[in-house]
Design an enzyme around this catalytic site. Structure first.
Site, mmCIF file in Angstrom:
data_model
loop_
_atom_site.group_PDB
_atom_site.id
_atom_site.type_symbol
_atom_site.label_atom_id
_atom_site.label_comp_id
_atom_site.label_asym_id
_atom_site.label_seq_id
_atom_site.Cartn_x
_atom_site.Cartn_y
_atom_site.Cartn_z
ATOM 1 N N ASP A 158 0.955 -1.349 -0.091
ATOM 2 C CA ASP A 158 -0.019 -0.239 0.143
ATOM 3 C C ASP A 158 0.793 1.341 0.035
ATOM 4 O OD1 ASP A 158 -2.468 1.369 -0.043
ATOM 5 O OD2 ASP A 158 -3.061 0.780 2.116
ATOM 6 N N GLY A 217 0.184 5.633 -4.239
ATOM 7 C CA GLY A 217 -0.414 6.916 -4.605
ATOM 8 C C GLY A 217 0.208 7.930 -3.924
ATOM 9 N N TRP A 246 3.152 7.935 -2.536
ATOM 10 C CA TRP A 246 4.301 8.042 -3.119
ATOM 11 C C TRP A 246 4.431 8.966 -4.118
ATOM 12 C CZ3 TRP A 246 7.329 7.222 -7.325
ATOM 13 C CH2 TRP A 246 8.603 7.517 -7.255
ATOM 14 N N ARG A 298 -0.676 9.196 -9.956
ATOM 15 C CA ARG A 298 -0.843 7.880 -9.358
ATOM 16 C C ARG A 298 0.195 6.718 -9.985
ATOM 17 N NH1 ARG A 298 -3.955 7.522 -5.084
ATOM 18 N NH2 ARG A 298 -4.036 5.378 -5.273
ATOM 19 N N HIS A 355 2.434 3.440 -9.130
ATOM 20 C CA HIS A 355 2.220 2.020 -9.272
ATOM 21 C C HIS A 355 3.473 1.459 -10.051
ATOM 22 C CE1 HIS A 355 -1.471 2.332 -7.508
ATOM 23 N NE2 HIS A 355 -2.171 2.915 -8.518
ATOM 24 N N ASN A 388 -10.867 -2.828 -5.425
ATOM 25 C CA ASN A 388 -10.189 -1.940 -6.341
ATOM 26 C C ASN A 388 -10.667 -1.613 -7.703
ATOM 27 O OD1 ASN A 388 -7.001 -3.010 -4.982
ATOM 28 N ND2 ASN A 388 -8.138 -0.945 -4.496
ATOM 29 N N ARG A 420 -11.987 1.994 -8.406
ATOM 30 C CA ARG A 420 -11.165 3.381 -8.598
ATOM 31 C C ARG A 420 -11.340 3.778 -10.107
ATOM 32 N NH1 ARG A 420 -5.362 2.342 -5.718
ATOM 33 N NH2 ARG A 420 -6.092 1.646 -3.845
ATOM 34 N N ARG A 470 2.050 -4.718 6.142
ATOM 35 C CA ARG A 470 1.376 -3.986 5.324
ATOM 36 C C ARG A 470 2.094 -2.559 5.323
ATOM 37 N NH1 ARG A 470 -4.970 -2.489 4.397
ATOM 38 N NH2 ARG A 470 -4.765 -0.873 2.947
ATOM 39 N N ARG A 525 -5.036 -1.778 8.625
ATOM 40 C CA ARG A 525 -6.360 -2.685 8.592
ATOM 41 C C ARG A 525 -5.943 -3.750 7.596
ATOM 42 N NH1 ARG A 525 -7.579 2.357 6.607
ATOM 43 N NH2 ARG A 525 -7.073 2.987 4.348
ATOM 44 N N SER A 567 -8.153 -5.026 4.889
ATOM 45 C CA SER A 567 -8.784 -4.742 3.731
ATOM 46 C C SER A 567 -9.214 -5.952 2.929
ATOM 47 C CB SER A 567 -7.817 -3.832 2.887
ATOM 48 O OG SER A 567 -7.486 -2.367 3.465
HETATM 49 C C1 IPE Z 1 -5.345 -2.860 -0.113
HETATM 50 O O1 IPE Z 1 -5.025 -1.663 -0.347
HETATM 51 C C2 IPE Z 1 -5.538 -3.849 -1.608
HETATM 52 C C3 IPE Z 1 -3.836 -3.791 -2.105
HETATM 53 C C4 IPE Z 1 -2.856 -3.569 -1.658
HETATM 54 C C5 IPE Z 1 -4.074 -4.269 -3.422
HETATM 55 P P1 IPE Z 1 -6.116 -0.351 -0.675
HETATM 56 O O2 IPE Z 1 -5.424 1.064 -0.763
HETATM 57 O O3 IPE Z 1 -7.005 -0.687 -1.760
HETATM 58 O O4 IPE Z 1 -6.842 -0.503 0.773
HETATM 59 P P2 IPE Z 1 -7.785 0.290 1.346
HETATM 60 O O5 IPE Z 1 -9.063 0.923 0.469
HETATM 61 O O6 IPE Z 1 -7.000 1.813 1.539
HETATM 62 O O7 IPE Z 1 -8.299 -0.089 2.505
HETATM 63 C C1 IPE Z 2 -1.597 0.230 -3.430
HETATM 64 O O1 IPE Z 2 -1.255 1.509 -3.512
HETATM 65 C C2 IPE Z 2 -1.809 -0.343 -4.687
HETATM 66 C C3 IPE Z 2 -3.002 -0.749 -4.960
HETATM 67 C C4 IPE Z 2 -3.997 -0.918 -4.165
HETATM 68 C C5 IPE Z 2 -3.236 -1.506 -6.159
HETATM 69 P P1 IPE Z 2 -2.586 2.459 -3.407
HETATM 70 O O2 IPE Z 2 -2.796 2.874 -4.832
HETATM 71 O O3 IPE Z 2 -3.814 2.148 -2.607
HETATM 72 O O4 IPE Z 2 -1.868 3.837 -2.822
HETATM 73 P P2 IPE Z 2 -2.425 5.165 -1.736
HETATM 74 O O5 IPE Z 2 -2.978 4.085 -0.515
HETATM 75 O O6 IPE Z 2 -3.565 5.552 -2.564
HETATM 76 O O7 IPE Z 2 -1.403 5.864 -1.332
HETATM 77 MG MG MG Z 3 -4.019 2.312 -0.570
#
Ligand code: IPE
Ligand code: IPE
Ligand code: MG
Length: 247
Positions: A18, A21, A23, A31, A35, A66, A69, A186, A192, A194
């Site tokens: 996690d 985004g 970063w 974003r 990734h 996801n 998104r 995590r 959490r 998730s």
């Molecule tokens: C959890 O991350 C899912 C993955 C890492 C693939 P999210 O960024 O989607 O989790 P929430 O929505 O903040 O709980």
């Molecule tokens: C984890 O990073 C990647 C996926 C859930 C696919 P995020 O995209 O959730 O990054 P944040 O939480 O927005 O920083």
């Molecule tokens: Mg996230």
């Protein structure tokens, strides 16, 4: 790496990757760039686990939630996944790594599903390490699927309810045959689960770090492993009981 106790390594590490985004935001990038950088961490952590000798590594790459998104981001994640699988096949073969997937992979875009199936098939005989990608994975959905299978089997009298055990239930989850995670990591300071491996993590050690996934590399993994090695896993017993069985 020398500080690690080789006799007390987790057999199975699960990671909620996690913070991509955030970063990207910290680096004034979009974003998707986050990734992309996150994929580099995946490469580094897989390689590192293989070198240390961790037999099972599960990475939460895309949750069933996801899909909510922005479409552009979902598309980019799928493209990155497809590219990752294509580019890593050689290295998986060279390093004797078997790839598995958990989650409803049938709902992935057909091109991604095809490369995934191909990689799983080609690496099926590899035995040094198993890399499990959680793709379109949701723990509630996985548990419900198992319940439906059992209800259907009971309906046609193939099993009776008294014979359902923890083992037979676990055998109907996507993770059938895999050991439960010993360590969950995590990143990004979120505390959490998730919807990740809820049944399987009943006795898993949890490690949370503020580090964002694209910054999580070998050094940070070692830190997590050292912390894991300080834990006493009691499984309901007392500390004194454990000392006794150890001596
Ligand atoms: C959890 O991350 C899912 C993955 C890492 C693939 P999210 O960024 O989607 O989790 P929430 O929505 O903040 O709980
Ligand atoms: C984890 O990073 C990647 C996926 C859930 C696919 P995020 O995209 O959730 O990054 P944040 O939480 O927005 O920083
Ligand atoms: Mg996230």
């Amino acid at each position: 790496m020398d500080q690690l106790d080789k006799t007390n390594l987790p057999r199975h590490i699960a990671i909620i990757m996690d913070g991509n985004g955030r970063w990207a935001q910290n680096h004034s990038l979009g974003r998707i760039a986050g990734h992309r950088e996150g994929t580099e961490s995946v490469r580094s952590i897989v390689e590192c686990c293989r070198r240390i000798g961790i037999p099972y590594l599960t990475l939460y790459a895309f949750s069933s939630e996801n899909w909510n998104r922005p479409e552009k981001e979902v598309k980019a994640l799928m493209t990155l996944l497809e590219r990752y699988l294509k580019s890593e096949l050689k290295s998986m073969m060279r390093n004797n790594i078997r790839l598995l997937a958990i989650g409803r992979t049938g709902a992935l875009p057909p091109r991604v599903k095809a490369v995934l199936d191909d990689t799983v098939a080609k690496t099926a005989g590899n035995a040094a390490m198993t890399l499990i990608l959680a793709l379109n994975y949701g723990s509630h959905d996985e548990i419900l699927q198992a319940v439906r299978t059992i209800a259907e089997e009971a309906g046609r009298r193939a099993i009776d309810s008294a014979s359902i055990t923890e083992e037979s239930f676990a055998a109907r989850l996507h993770t059938r045959g895999l050991p439960d995670p010993d360590l969950l990591i995590r990143t990004s300071g979120e505390y959490r689960l998730s919807n990740f491996l809820l049944w399987q993590m009943a006795y898993t050690e949890f490690y949370f770090t503020e580090t964002l996934w694209p910054d999580f590399r070998e050094e940070q993994l070692l830190e997590a492993l050292l912390e894991y090695q300080k834990r006493e896993r009691r499984f309901g017993q007392t500390s004194a009981q454990l000392q006794k069985t150890r001596s």
